[in-house]
Design a protein around this motif. Sequence first.
Motif, PDB file in Angstrom:
ATOM      1  N   CYS B  58       2.045 -17.854 -36.593  1.00 42.97           N
ATOM      2  CA  CYS B  58       2.426 -16.441 -36.710  1.00 42.97           C
ATOM      3  C   CYS B  58       1.257 -15.524 -36.395  1.00 42.97           C
ATOM      4  O   CYS B  58       1.381 -14.576 -35.615  1.00 42.97           O
ATOM      5  CB  CYS B  58       2.952 -16.137 -38.113  1.00 42.97           C
ATOM      6  SG  CYS B  58       4.622 -16.719 -38.354  1.00 42.97           S
ATOM      7  N   GLY B  59       0.116 -15.821 -36.990  1.00 49.01           N
ATOM      8  CA  GLY B  59      -1.057 -14.958 -36.781  1.00 49.01           C
ATOM      9  C   GLY B  59      -1.469 -14.914 -35.321  1.00 49.01           C
ATOM     10  O   GLY B  59      -1.739 -13.838 -34.762  1.00 49.01           O
ATOM     11  N   SER B  60      -1.484 -16.081 -34.676  1.00 52.72           N
ATOM     12  CA  SER B  60      -1.912 -16.131 -33.275  1.00 52.72           C
ATOM     13  C   SER B  60      -0.910 -15.416 -32.377  1.00 52.72           C
ATOM     14  O   SER B  60      -1.285 -14.690 -31.449  1.00 52.72           O
ATOM     15  CB  SER B  60      -2.060 -17.587 -32.826  1.00 52.72           C
ATOM     16  OG  SER B  60      -2.914 -18.283 -33.701  1.00 52.72           O
ATOM     17  N   ILE B  61       0.363 -15.640 -32.652  1.00 54.42           N
ATOM     18  CA  ILE B  61       1.401 -14.991 -31.839  1.00 54.42           C
ATOM     19  C   ILE B  61       1.302 -13.475 -31.985  1.00 54.42           C
ATOM     20  O   ILE B  61       1.446 -12.731 -31.013  1.00 54.42           O
ATOM     21  CB  ILE B  61       2.801 -15.514 -32.246  1.00 54.42           C
ATOM     22  CG1 ILE B  61       3.012 -16.914 -31.653  1.00 54.42           C
ATOM     23  CG2 ILE B  61       3.900 -14.566 -31.787  1.00 54.42           C
ATOM     24  CD1 ILE B  61       4.314 -17.569 -32.067  1.00 54.42           C
ATOM     25  N   GLN B  62       1.022 -13.009 -33.195  1.00 59.51           N
ATOM     26  CA  GLN B  62       0.890 -11.562 -33.394  1.00 59.51           C
ATOM     27  C   GLN B  62      -0.285 -11.002 -32.592  1.00 59.51           C
ATOM     28  O   GLN B  62      -0.171  -9.950 -31.964  1.00 59.51           O
ATOM     29  CB  GLN B  62       0.734 -11.254 -34.883  1.00 59.51           C
ATOM     30  CG  GLN B  62       2.054 -11.451 -35.636  1.00 59.51           C
ATOM     31  CD  GLN B  62       1.935 -11.133 -37.114  1.00 59.51           C
ATOM     32  OE1 GLN B  62       1.067 -11.689 -37.783  1.00 59.51           O
ATOM     33  NE2 GLN B  62       2.793 -10.267 -37.611  1.00 59.51           N
ATOM     34  N   LEU B  63      -1.383 -11.749 -32.581  1.00 65.14           N
ATOM     35  CA  LEU B  63      -2.532 -11.313 -31.769  1.00 65.14           C
ATOM     36  C   LEU B  63      -2.158 -11.289 -30.288  1.00 65.14           C
ATOM     37  O   LEU B  63      -2.473 -10.343 -29.566  1.00 65.14           O
ATOM     38  CB  LEU B  63      -3.709 -12.280 -31.960  1.00 65.14           C
ATOM     39  CG  LEU B  63      -4.585 -12.105 -33.189  1.00 65.14           C
ATOM     40  CD1 LEU B  63      -5.659 -13.189 -33.226  1.00 65.14           C
ATOM     41  CD2 LEU B  63      -5.247 -10.720 -33.164  1.00 65.14           C
ATOM     42  N   PHE B 111      -2.545 -17.588 -24.548  1.00 68.00           N
ATOM     43  CA  PHE B 111      -1.262 -16.929 -24.764  1.00 68.00           C
ATOM     44  C   PHE B 111      -0.697 -16.495 -23.419  1.00 68.00           C
ATOM     45  O   PHE B 111      -1.368 -15.823 -22.636  1.00 68.00           O
ATOM     46  CB  PHE B 111      -1.453 -15.716 -25.683  1.00 68.00           C
ATOM     47  CG  PHE B 111      -0.180 -15.243 -26.327  1.00 68.00           C
ATOM     48  CD1 PHE B 111       0.390 -15.954 -27.376  1.00 68.00           C
ATOM     49  CD2 PHE B 111       0.464 -14.090 -25.883  1.00 68.00           C
ATOM     50  CE1 PHE B 111       1.564 -15.528 -27.981  1.00 68.00           C
ATOM     51  CE2 PHE B 111       1.637 -13.656 -26.480  1.00 68.00           C
ATOM     52  CZ  PHE B 111       2.189 -14.370 -27.527  1.00 68.00           C
ATOM     53  N   LYS B 112       0.540 -16.937 -23.149  1.00 68.77           N
ATOM     54  CA  LYS B 112       1.190 -16.576 -21.880  1.00 68.77           C
ATOM     55  C   LYS B 112       2.274 -15.543 -22.145  1.00 68.77           C
ATOM     56  O   LYS B 112       3.101 -15.725 -23.046  1.00 68.77           O
ATOM     57  CB  LYS B 112       1.879 -17.799 -21.266  1.00 68.77           C
ATOM     58  CG  LYS B 112       0.958 -18.759 -20.565  1.00 68.77           C
ATOM     59  CD  LYS B 112       1.796 -19.837 -19.886  1.00 68.77           C
ATOM     60  CE  LYS B 112       0.901 -20.907 -19.287  1.00 68.77           C
ATOM     61  NZ  LYS B 112       1.700 -21.986 -18.692  1.00 68.77           N
ATOM     62  N   ALA B 113       2.279 -14.488 -21.353  1.00 68.61           N
ATOM     63  CA  ALA B 113       3.367 -13.502 -21.429  1.00 68.61           C
ATOM     64  C   ALA B 113       4.204 -13.686 -20.168  1.00 68.61           C
ATOM     65  O   ALA B 113       3.696 -13.568 -19.057  1.00 68.61           O
ATOM     66  CB  ALA B 113       2.804 -12.097 -21.498  1.00 68.61           C
ATOM     67  N   CYS B 203       4.342 -17.798 -24.627  1.00 73.06           N
ATOM     68  CA  CYS B 203       3.970 -19.179 -24.952  1.00 73.06           C
ATOM     69  C   CYS B 203       2.590 -19.167 -25.595  1.00 73.06           C
ATOM     70  O   CYS B 203       1.625 -18.644 -25.023  1.00 73.06           O
ATOM     71  CB  CYS B 203       3.971 -20.039 -23.686  1.00 73.06           C
ATOM     72  SG  CYS B 203       3.567 -21.765 -24.021  1.00 73.06           S
ATOM     73  N   TYR B 204       2.529 -19.751 -26.799  1.00 70.89           N
ATOM     74  CA  TYR B 204       1.267 -19.877 -27.539  1.00 70.89           C
ATOM     75  C   TYR B 204       0.783 -21.307 -27.307  1.00 70.89           C
ATOM     76  O   TYR B 204       1.515 -22.268 -27.556  1.00 70.89           O
ATOM     77  CB  TYR B 204       1.560 -19.587 -29.017  1.00 70.89           C
ATOM     78  CG  TYR B 204       0.591 -20.146 -30.026  1.00 70.89           C
ATOM     79  CD1 TYR B 204      -0.736 -19.737 -30.067  1.00 70.89           C
ATOM     80  CD2 TYR B 204       1.023 -21.090 -30.974  1.00 70.89           C
ATOM     81  CE1 TYR B 204      -1.614 -20.253 -31.017  1.00 70.89           C
ATOM     82  CE2 TYR B 204       0.158 -21.603 -31.926  1.00 70.89           C
ATOM     83  CZ  TYR B 204      -1.165 -21.183 -31.942  1.00 70.89           C
ATOM     84  OH  TYR B 204      -2.023 -21.687 -32.882  1.00 70.89           O
ATOM     85  N   ILE B 205      -0.446 -21.442 -26.780  1.00 69.59           N
ATOM     86  CA  ILE B 205      -0.965 -22.768 -26.434  1.00 69.59           C
ATOM     87  C   ILE B 205      -2.174 -23.072 -27.310  1.00 69.59           C
ATOM     88  O   ILE B 205      -3.181 -22.352 -27.278  1.00 69.59           O
ATOM     89  CB  ILE B 205      -1.368 -22.831 -24.942  1.00 69.59           C
ATOM     90  CG1 ILE B 205      -0.158 -22.454 -24.080  1.00 69.59           C
ATOM     91  CG2 ILE B 205      -1.879 -24.223 -24.557  1.00 69.59           C
ATOM     92  CD1 ILE B 205      -0.522 -22.056 -22.670  1.00 69.59           C
ATOM     93  N   CYS B 206      -2.074 -24.144 -28.095  1.00 74.74           N
ATOM     94  CA  CYS B 206      -3.147 -24.461 -29.036  1.00 74.74           C
ATOM     95  C   CYS B 206      -3.213 -25.973 -29.206  1.00 74.74           C
ATOM     96  O   CYS B 206      -2.164 -26.629 -29.350  1.00 74.74           O
ATOM     97  CB  CYS B 206      -2.852 -23.758 -30.362  1.00 74.74           C
ATOM     98  SG  CYS B 206      -4.087 -24.049 -31.631  1.00 74.74           S
ATOM     99  N   ARG B 212       6.694 -22.073 -27.412  1.00 78.50           N
ATOM    100  CA  ARG B 212       7.315 -20.959 -26.672  1.00 78.50           C
ATOM    101  C   ARG B 212       8.215 -20.176 -27.622  1.00 78.50           C
ATOM    102  O   ARG B 212       8.961 -20.770 -28.399  1.00 78.50           O
ATOM    103  CB  ARG B 212       8.121 -21.502 -25.504  1.00 78.50           C
ATOM    104  CG  ARG B 212       7.246 -22.116 -24.426  1.00 78.50           C
ATOM    105  CD  ARG B 212       8.012 -22.876 -23.381  1.00 78.50           C
ATOM    106  NE  ARG B 212       7.079 -23.596 -22.526  1.00 78.50           N
ATOM    107  CZ  ARG B 212       6.581 -24.803 -22.774  1.00 78.50           C
ATOM    108  NH1 ARG B 212       6.936 -25.459 -23.881  1.00 78.50           N
ATOM    109  NH2 ARG B 212       5.738 -25.369 -21.943  1.00 78.50           N
ATOM    110  N   VAL B 213       8.125 -18.871 -27.539  1.00 82.61           N
ATOM    111  CA  VAL B 213       8.953 -18.042 -28.427  1.00 82.61           C
ATOM    112  C   VAL B 213       9.585 -16.891 -27.648  1.00 82.61           C
ATOM    113  O   VAL B 213       9.047 -16.437 -26.639  1.00 82.61           O
ATOM    114  CB  VAL B 213       8.125 -17.431 -29.595  1.00 82.61           C
ATOM    115  CG1 VAL B 213       7.573 -18.505 -30.503  1.00 82.61           C
ATOM    116  CG2 VAL B 213       6.999 -16.533 -29.079  1.00 82.61           C
ATOM    117  N   CYS B 214      10.762 -16.485 -28.133  1.00 83.40           N
ATOM    118  CA  CYS B 214      11.325 -15.246 -27.590  1.00 83.40           C
ATOM    119  C   CYS B 214      11.509 -14.268 -28.736  1.00 83.40           C
ATOM    120  O   CYS B 214      11.707 -14.667 -29.892  1.00 83.40           O
ATOM    121  CB  CYS B 214      12.623 -15.495 -26.829  1.00 83.40           C
ATOM    122  SG  CYS B 214      13.999 -16.005 -27.823  1.00 83.40           S
ATOM    123  N   VAL B 215      11.383 -12.988 -28.431  1.00 82.15           N
ATOM    124  CA  VAL B 215      11.535 -11.935 -29.435  1.00 82.15           C
ATOM    125  C   VAL B 215      12.904 -11.296 -29.231  1.00 82.15           C
ATOM    126  O   VAL B 215      13.241 -10.883 -28.119  1.00 82.15           O
ATOM    127  CB  VAL B 215      10.432 -10.862 -29.302  1.00 82.15           C
ATOM    128  CG1 VAL B 215      10.523  -9.863 -30.452  1.00 82.15           C
ATOM    129  CG2 VAL B 215       9.058 -11.506 -29.258  1.00 82.15           C
TER     130      VAL B 215
END
Lengths: 333, 333
Positions: B58-63, B111-113, B203-206, B212-215
């Motif tokens: 969550c924290g990384s995706i928010q950043l 982070f991929k947009a 897409c959050y890569i760690c 991968r997430v959609c809003v």
Amino acid sequence: MVSDEQATGAINGPKTPQNQTFPTLDRRRTFQERKIGHRRVDETGQVTYKKIETSQICGSIQLGIGYAVGSIASKPERDLLMQDFAMVETTSFPASGSNITPAHHFTDFKFKAYAPVAFRYFRDLFGIAPEDFLLSVCNEPMRELSNPGASGSVFYITADDEFIIKTVQHKEAEFLQTLLPGYYMNLNQNPRTLLPKFFGLYCYICRGKNVRVCVMNNLLPSFIKLHQKYDLKGSTFKRKANKSEKRKGSPTFKDLDFLDHHPEGLYLEAETYSALMKTINRDCRVLESFKIMDYSLLVGILGYQVSIRMTKREKFKNPKWKRNKLITKPLTS
Amino acid sequence: MVSDEQATGAINGPKTPQNQTFPTLDRRRTFQERKIGHRRVDETGQVTYKKIETSQICGSIQLGIGYAVGSIASKPERDLLMQDFAMVETTSFPASGSNITPAHHFTDFKFKAYAPVAFRYFRDLFGIAPEDFLLSVCNEPMRELSNPGASGSVFYITADDEFIIKTVQHKEAEFLQTLLPGYYMNLNQNPRTLLPKFFGLYCYICRGKNVRVCVMNNLLPSFIKLHQKYDLKGSTFKRKANKSEKRKGSPTFKDLDFLDHHPEGLYLEAETYSALMKTINRDCRVLESFKIMDYSLLVGILGYQVSIRMTKREKFKNPKWKRNKLITKPLTS
């Protein structure tokens, strides 16, 4: 910044002929000169394209478009989907007629309508009702324009001067079809676009030959007598109308001629200027995204007095004037 | 045909959780039951997705979203082009920070947009200003919803209840991106669409893992206390809420329950009914063109008296009510 002239024009995507006022053939040319691309003129003056006579091509295309537009108009309206851009509908036109097509005096042919639902949507967006389109395109014989493009494209024009039907190469037709989603996006976001209006894309198939055509708006209907016409590319390299062009009754000048005739540019009202520069910028970005670079801006200048006279007279004489009206637009100074 | 009830709802494309009112874990389940797809819950109650802790994700995706949305908002507005749908922008977020990203306490990530310009266009169309979006998504910790979808998707919800962030599989994310041109077309032609609102795809890569997430919009903000909720598929085969669902404070019923509760259907004003049936038909055609069949219609019923009270109170209490308002829509009787 009020001008005593009116500038009119649109961006020329695929090349349109620059002079449409000489329907007679130039008899001074030798026979050899009379073959460009697939277009030939024999010694009797008969014009063929891929060895098929103009009258046969025009008549068959008119039948094909009549059927294609009529049949799609009878289907219920619905939202356009991505798949519609890739659709192709093929119909056979035997000379003896079929249960869906009329009998005719031409050679048997097939007719393909590309993306018919998409073009119905575009025609609707451009305010062209199916019955008006059919009346213009199918009701009276079309005439061929005498000056084909450099590529050997042939241009047919409807009797009422409304539409141009242009032959396109296989690759060009394919390319046009792939551009349709982007074309749709531009029409939606940028309704004042000066890019060409496309009303249909078809393929006439006869004796193993494919003649692909697109239907476009006629930017220079003959009833508008322009004072000056320019084909501008934004380049000054060899951009001067040649002598034979200048001899014409209504020559199309080029960039260097424009700089010579209008060293200070044209004056437009500030609002008009900025709105139109914005439109041109947006159009150029779309063309860039399509990776198209061989286009020009067709600029017509109507003398102010002439314009007033024409507007009053023509508005009553020709109710289609509103549709034909070229968009006023600015020129770089 | 005036109703004493209000029906509200939207079409559920990708599955959204059907009950968002139980944020605590169901302790009766065995440990083994607590792994669905990539989501695991260990004995201490710690939730991980692909072995990464919720707080880290969550924290990384928010950043990541903060940077992506902020950076696109600072670029000048321009028309959307076909190419924009296929665009992907990748940014590195080292824990130590970089000249464009802040330092943070999480593991280094990328982070991929996806299609950032297209989603900026969509957010704008949905009336979501960048600053509001950032405030909602990035300003406060999100909470995870306890009931993941059957696919093992995890749902995070923003503190203000406005947005849902849903994990999607690789294939699903790819599919969503290919749908974007068709999604754009639907929004343009059918602005009253009940299809989900998509605000972003990332897409959050760690540690070599891709999340991968959609809003999406939150269809059921908790401040709206619905009287009844239905997930309708138009099928009657096994379409009954099970016992454990019925025990919940705000259960989601299914088709057979609806037929049982409302044997005569719901009464709507004729105009509302026909407008909404038209919208649903258009939406279904779009889903069909996407070859999507696993969707349902989420129907919320607000008791008339409750609705009046809620409207008066909530309109002042929550200025976002207008944005959250679920679209009134009809049910087949």
